[in-house]
Design an enzyme around this catalytic site. Structure first.
Site, PDB file in Angstrom:
ATOM      1  N   HIS A 101      -3.090   1.339   6.797  1.00  0.00           N
ATOM      2  CA  HIS A 101      -3.281   1.197   5.352  1.00  0.00           C
ATOM      3  C   HIS A 101      -3.397   2.584   4.745  1.00  0.00           C
ATOM      4  O   HIS A 101      -3.868   3.522   5.394  1.00  0.00           O
ATOM      5  CB  HIS A 101      -4.552   0.385   5.056  1.00  0.00           C
ATOM      6  CG  HIS A 101      -4.736   0.029   3.612  1.00  0.00           C
ATOM      7  ND1 HIS A 101      -3.837  -0.750   2.924  1.00  0.00           N
ATOM      8  CD2 HIS A 101      -5.701   0.362   2.720  1.00  0.00           C
ATOM      9  CE1 HIS A 101      -4.255  -0.907   1.673  1.00  0.00           C
ATOM     10  NE2 HIS A 101      -5.384  -0.226   1.529  1.00  0.00           N
ATOM     11  N   HIS A 117      -5.657   1.626  -4.418  1.00  0.00           N
ATOM     12  CA  HIS A 117      -4.813   1.056  -3.368  1.00  0.00           C
ATOM     13  C   HIS A 117      -4.324  -0.329  -3.750  1.00  0.00           C
ATOM     14  O   HIS A 117      -4.815  -0.952  -4.688  1.00  0.00           O
ATOM     15  CB  HIS A 117      -5.557   1.029  -2.030  1.00  0.00           C
ATOM     16  CG  HIS A 117      -6.663   0.022  -1.963  1.00  0.00           C
ATOM     17  ND1 HIS A 117      -6.795  -0.855  -0.918  1.00  0.00           N
ATOM     18  CD2 HIS A 117      -7.687  -0.260  -2.801  1.00  0.00           C
ATOM     19  CE1 HIS A 117      -7.861  -1.628  -1.113  1.00  0.00           C
ATOM     20  NE2 HIS A 117      -8.412  -1.268  -2.250  1.00  0.00           N
ATOM     21  N   CYS A 153       0.817  -1.223   0.000  1.00  0.00           N
ATOM     22  CA  CYS A 153       0.000   0.000   0.000  1.00  0.00           C
ATOM     23  C   CYS A 153       0.847   1.269   0.000  1.00  0.00           C
ATOM     24  O   CYS A 153       0.648   2.155  -0.837  1.00  0.00           O
ATOM     25  CB  CYS A 153      -1.009  -0.011   1.148  1.00  0.00           C
ATOM     26  SG  CYS A 153      -0.332   0.103   2.818  1.00  0.00           S
TER      27      CYS A 153
END
Length: 120
Positions: free
Chosen positions: A82, A94, A32
């Site tokens: 994240h 993402h 990520c």
């Protein structure tokens, strides 16, 4: 910011379908924060390596003022676990998790989401 934001979103979209790999920073695979680091580097902006470091480096912005190209963080307590690139309209680019790939998704878990803007 709007032009840079569009360029960041386009750079993220250009990575569509590339696999998630823990620790990967591109160009063939990403995790990520590797994805966000890579796409911001394409517009000559340096980001710290991890989602949490990026969270603490970004200027918080409200959901109402978030713009395409801003960072989207999923946060528990004061720790971001994240990160993705806000595409606008409640969507985010993402690199989700092992076994998945870079993709555009609807933002989930709005209670955990924070937005951040990175200075040039």
């Amino acid at each position: 910011m709007l032009v840079r934001g569009r360029r960041v979103v386009a750079a993220a979209g250009a990575q569509r379908g590339k696999p998630y790999r823990h620790g990967a920073q591109g160009p063939r695979a990403f995790d990520c924060s590797g994805l966000t680091t890579y796409v911001y580097r394409s517009v000559r902006v340096a980001l710290p390596r991890t989602a949490n470091a990026q969270f603490h480096a970004a200027k918080p912005v409200s959901r109402a003022t978030a713009q395409p190209g801003d960072l989207v963080f999923w946060v528990h307590g004061k720790h971001a676990y994240h990160v993705g690139v806000y595409a606008g309209g409640g969507r985010v680019w993402h690199a989700p998790k092992s076994g998945d790939h870079v993709r555009l998704a609807t933002v989930w878990s709005w209670r955990e989401v924070h937005f951040g803007r990175v200075a040039a």
